[in-house]
Design an enzyme around this catalytic site. Sequence first.
Site, short mmCIF file in Angstrom:
data_model
loop_
_atom_site.label_atom_id
_atom_site.label_comp_id
_atom_site.label_asym_id
_atom_site.label_seq_id
_atom_site.Cartn_x
_atom_site.Cartn_y
_atom_site.Cartn_z
N PRO A 93 -87.83 -34.63 17.83
CA PRO A 93 -87.79 -35.83 17.60
C PRO A 93 -86.68 -36.58 18.03
O PRO A 93 -85.45 -35.89 17.59
CB PRO A 93 -88.07 -36.14 15.92
CG PRO A 93 -87.65 -34.68 15.59
CD PRO A 93 -87.95 -33.72 16.45
N GLN B 110 -92.33 -37.94 11.80
CA GLN B 110 -91.27 -37.44 11.23
C GLN B 110 -90.72 -38.62 10.21
O GLN B 110 -90.78 -39.81 10.48
CB GLN B 110 -90.23 -37.12 12.08
CG GLN B 110 -88.81 -36.59 11.12
CD GLN B 110 -87.73 -36.09 12.06
OE1 GLN B 110 -87.13 -36.79 12.44
NE2 GLN B 110 -87.32 -34.83 11.87
N CYS C 156 -80.53 -35.14 9.55
CA CYS C 156 -79.95 -36.48 9.78
C CYS C 156 -78.33 -36.44 9.41
O CYS C 156 -78.37 -36.49 8.29
CB CYS C 156 -80.64 -37.67 9.71
SG CYS C 156 -79.85 -39.13 10.38
N GLY D 223 -81.46 -26.63 19.69
CA GLY D 223 -79.86 -26.74 19.96
C GLY D 223 -79.63 -25.85 21.32
O GLY D 223 -79.71 -24.78 21.39
N ASP D 224 -79.26 -27.06 22.12
CA ASP D 224 -78.77 -26.70 23.65
C ASP D 224 -79.80 -25.91 24.19
O ASP D 224 -79.49 -25.13 25.25
CB ASP D 224 -77.53 -25.68 23.38
CG ASP D 224 -76.42 -26.23 22.72
OD1 ASP D 224 -76.26 -27.35 22.56
OD2 ASP D 224 -75.69 -25.41 22.03
N ARG E 193 -81.73 -32.89 23.82
CA ARG E 193 -80.99 -33.50 24.84
C ARG E 193 -81.19 -33.13 26.32
O ARG E 193 -81.03 -33.57 27.07
CB ARG E 193 -79.59 -33.42 24.38
CG ARG E 193 -79.02 -34.50 23.27
CD ARG E 193 -77.55 -34.45 22.95
NE ARG E 193 -77.61 -33.00 22.36
CZ ARG E 193 -76.26 -32.71 21.82
NH1 ARG E 193 -75.27 -33.32 22.14
NH2 ARG E 193 -76.33 -31.33 21.31
C1 LIG Z 1 -80.46 -39.50 20.32
C2 LIG Z 1 -80.64 -38.31 19.33
C3 LIG Z 1 -81.61 -38.92 18.30
C4 LIG Z 1 -82.12 -37.56 17.53
N1 LIG Z 1 -82.93 -38.13 16.51
C5 LIG Z 1 -83.38 -37.29 15.66
C6 LIG Z 1 -84.33 -37.62 14.77
O1 LIG Z 1 -84.98 -38.87 14.63
N2 LIG Z 1 -85.00 -36.73 14.10
C7 LIG Z 1 -84.59 -35.44 13.89
O2 LIG Z 1 -85.07 -34.69 13.10
N3 LIG Z 1 -83.55 -34.93 14.90
C8 LIG Z 1 -82.85 -35.98 15.59
N4 LIG Z 1 -82.06 -35.70 16.71
C9 LIG Z 1 -81.82 -34.18 16.66
C10 LIG Z 1 -82.59 -33.50 17.83
O3 LIG Z 1 -83.88 -33.23 17.47
C11 LIG Z 1 -82.00 -31.89 18.07
O4 LIG Z 1 -82.04 -31.10 16.87
C12 LIG Z 1 -80.57 -31.90 18.35
O5 LIG Z 1 -80.08 -32.88 19.19
C13 LIG Z 1 -80.13 -30.49 18.67
O6 LIG Z 1 -80.64 -30.40 19.90
P1 LIG Z 1 -79.92 -30.52 21.49
O7 LIG Z 1 -78.38 -29.43 21.26
O8 LIG Z 1 -80.74 -29.62 22.65
O9 LIG Z 1 -79.71 -31.58 21.77
C14 LIG Z 1 -81.70 -36.52 17.53
C15 LIG Z 1 -80.77 -36.24 18.49
C16 LIG Z 1 -80.30 -36.99 19.45
C17 LIG Z 1 -79.37 -36.57 20.66
#
Ligand SMILES: Cc1cc2nc3c(=O)[nH]c(=O)nc-3n(C[C@H](O)[C@H](O)[C@H](O)COP(=O)(O)O)c2cc1C
Length: 339
Positions: A17, A72, A102, A204-205, A228
């Site tokens: 999400p 969610q 969050c 994460g990553d 991301r």
């Molecule tokens: C722009 C953005 C919006 C996000 N919105 C949510 C969200 O609405 N709900 C949630 O559980 N996590 C949210 N996250 C967290 C991501 O789901 C994810 O767990 C987090 O970015 C770690 O993964 P990554 O390092 O691959 O980005 C958000 C992350 C980003 C970057």
Amino acid sequence: MLRIGEVELDNPIFIAPMAGITDRPFRELARELGAGLTCTEMTAAAAVVRAPEELVDRVIDLGAGEHPVAAQLVGSDPQMMSDAAQICVARGADIIDVNLGCPVPKVVKLGSGAALAREIPATVRVLEAMVRAVPVPVTAKMRLGWDHDTINAPELCLALEDVGVAAVTIHGRTRAQRYTGLADWEEIARVKESVRRIPVLGSGDVRDPEQVERRIRSGAVDGVVIARGMMGDWHLLAQTVRQLKFGDPGPEPSFRERLELARRHWDSVVDHHGERRGVRLARKYVVWAIKGCSGAARLRARVADLNTRSDLEELYWEIAAAGEGPQGWHRPSFTSGEG
Ligand SMILES: Cc1cc2nc3c(=O)[nH]c(=O)nc-3n(C[C@H](O)[C@H](O)[C@H](O)COP(=O)(O)O)c2cc1C
């Protein structure tokens, strides 16, 4: 195949999400590219329960072709969260996910998101009520803990499993880290060791299909959630799904193939949200597509002036003509401790 409660998923590669990103056009394209599960952006339970119908239509906006899909919710009141979950189920959600991670002040000030996860008994009360209230699986997504000294995800997950939560996703950072530093996949694996019956997904990553395959095959996690890594890289999803299925990510896409997918996405955003709002929303997706382009800075400077469908079309042709930059496109590499 992975099961979350009664819901069977084609594969354990999920789309995270992401607020402001994972709207219906994004989820539908992700589904088409093979995502095992997608999820709506986080929505406040109070908004779902109290907002006028048209507003709820906008946020819990699930298409017939995108199932299975999770909705969610964020909140801290057991009754409000249960009522909101019922509304989401009535609108077609196959799974209800609860945001326990969050980090933003607006949310934690209300005792929701990462703040709720600090209090295991309070979190259990919310999730237990929701599990009772809806006939679909209820899942939770959390960080490792509030900060490095208060990591509680293993204990929290064990408690949630005991009240019927059907799966958990662990973002391998603490609330204090927000989105900085590397996710700690060893800590995520500790959560997997602590729960007994339910799937544990890691977040994460996630950007490397082979690393994903190793993590799943080694049993460190049951699946992963891409966040991301999707920004400007639609092929990461398809390649990761292929890697897991066939042991090979398939050929590297060309610049043109990357751009075509990006364009399909932003065109669908405009179709879905209408020209005025859609083009404004699409601007950030155009910026992602420009990454790695020849003359990227010059092209990026034009994005703020995109207002109409034909502006978008014009810039698309300029990006296509500019082609790949001298460095070429490359996927940023991450290492997160366990190799
Ligand atoms: C722009 C953005 C919006 C996000 N919105 C949510 C969200 O609405 N709900 C949630 O559980 N996590 C949210 N996250 C967290 C991501 O789901 C994810 O767990 C987090 O970015 C770690 O993964 P990554 O390092 O691959 O980005 C958000 C992350 C980003 C970057």
